[in-house]
Design an enzyme around this catalytic site. Structure first.
Site: not given
Ligand code: ATR
Length: 286
Positions: A70, A107, A131, A134, A154-156
């Site tokens: 993408k 999207d 979150g 993407g 967000n976690r991060t």
């Molecule tokens: P996508 O394109 O599907 O959004 P991505 O870019 O990998 O996939 O993003 C995944 C999201 O899910 C992120 O916000 C991620 O949090 P981090 O930025 O902290 O990694 C979140 N996510 C995935 N697994 C998680 C978990 N176990 N607990 C909390 N957040 C999670």
């Protein structure tokens, strides 16, 4: 039947065999009696430029773009729509008759039109988004574009800050807040928001027992919970929210509407959204 006049569209990704898009788009062509076909094209990482050249040379009308291409396609396109620029990812490429290729992101409009279809208005509201990956980029942009202000949890946290800055640059009149995704914070944020959107992958099949919303934390003043996950149809998050009395919306509508928007761009026709949704619903239930 495929014949000498069949128009071709498709999807590039790696892998592509699990995509629902071929089923959804071919159902739409059948519904409209159109001599078009939608084909999966597995394109390994590093082969995107050759794939795009091939698409142009073969007279293919356009492709959807999925993981992991993408962002990689962007450098090889002639132009981008404002949506693709803001989101920083292309999920749809359109090839014009003269060979010019442009990229967009459906999207964001897909999410927005599904909110509208459900009668959910966000203008002037604060929306809580879980979150910052993407999917979040498209959702946060769509919400802000529609006049909402957004809290990103967000976690991060650093990733959420980067996303907030990115969308704020494009839409400077909207406000953004960033918080950490954890129980104490969410309990507090639930008192300040009426709409919650999950864009994390937590709860997605096959990890259906996981939820981004900690067990035992109430939903406060939240009235509507939207989960962009479409498999399973009802995620654990949506079950928790329903138990609290919230209205719940799953991700199927967004999936269908992002596809319908791409279909419209390629064919110039009004997409048969119902037929597309029924086709995806059938395979999801298999
Ligand atoms: P996508 O394109 O599907 O959004 P991505 O870019 O990998 O996939 O993003 C995944 C999201 O899910 C992120 O916000 C991620 O949090 P981090 O930025 O902290 O990694 C979140 N996510 C995935 N697994 C998680 C978990 N176990 N607990 C909390 N957040 C999670």
């Amino acid at each position: 039947m495929v014949d000498g006049r069949t128009r071709v569209v498709g999807i590039i990704g790696w892998p592509v065999e699990h995509s629902f898009s071929p089923i959804m788009h071919n159902a739409a062509f059948r519904e409209r009696g159109m001599n078009w076909i939608y084909v999966p094209f597995p394109v390994p990482p590093g082969r995107v430029p050759q794939a795009l050249e091939g698409i142009r040379a073969l007279g293919i009308r356009g492709v959807n773009v999925t993981i992991p291409h993408k962002e990689a396609v962007i450098a090889h396109l002639d132009s981008l729509t404002p949506e693709a620029q803001a989101v920083g990812a292309v999920n749809t490429v359109v090839v014009e008759a003269d060979g010019r290729m442009w990229g967009t992101n459906t999207d964001a409009p897909g999410f927005w039109s599904d909110l509208q279809a459900h009668g959910v208005s966000v203008t002037g509201e604060w929306v809580l988004v879980l979150g910052a990956g993407g999917a979040a980029r498209a959702v946060v942009y769509a919400l802000a574009r529609a006049g909402a202000n957004v809290t990103i949890a967000n976690r991060t946290v650093g990733r959420a800050t980067t996303l907030a800055h990115r969308i704020h640059q494009v839409l400077p009149h909207r406000s953004f807040r960033v918080v950490e995704l954890r129980a104490e914070t969410l309990a507090e944020e639930a008192q300040r928001h009426v709409l919650l959107v999950n864009t994390t992958s937590v709860g997605m099949w096959p990890h259906v027992e996981a939820s981004p919303w900690p067990e035992g934390v109430g939903f406060g003043r939240i009235r509507v919970v939207y989960d962009v996950i479409y498999r399973p149809r009802e995620t654990r998050l949506l079950r928790q929210a329903a138990a609290w009395g919230c209205r719940t919306i799953g991700g199927l509508g967004m999936l269908v509407r992002q596809g319908a928007e791409a279909w419209r761009l390629w064919t110039g026709d009004v997409p048969p959204v119902k037929a597309m949704e029924e086709a995806v619903r059938r395979v999801l239930e298999e």
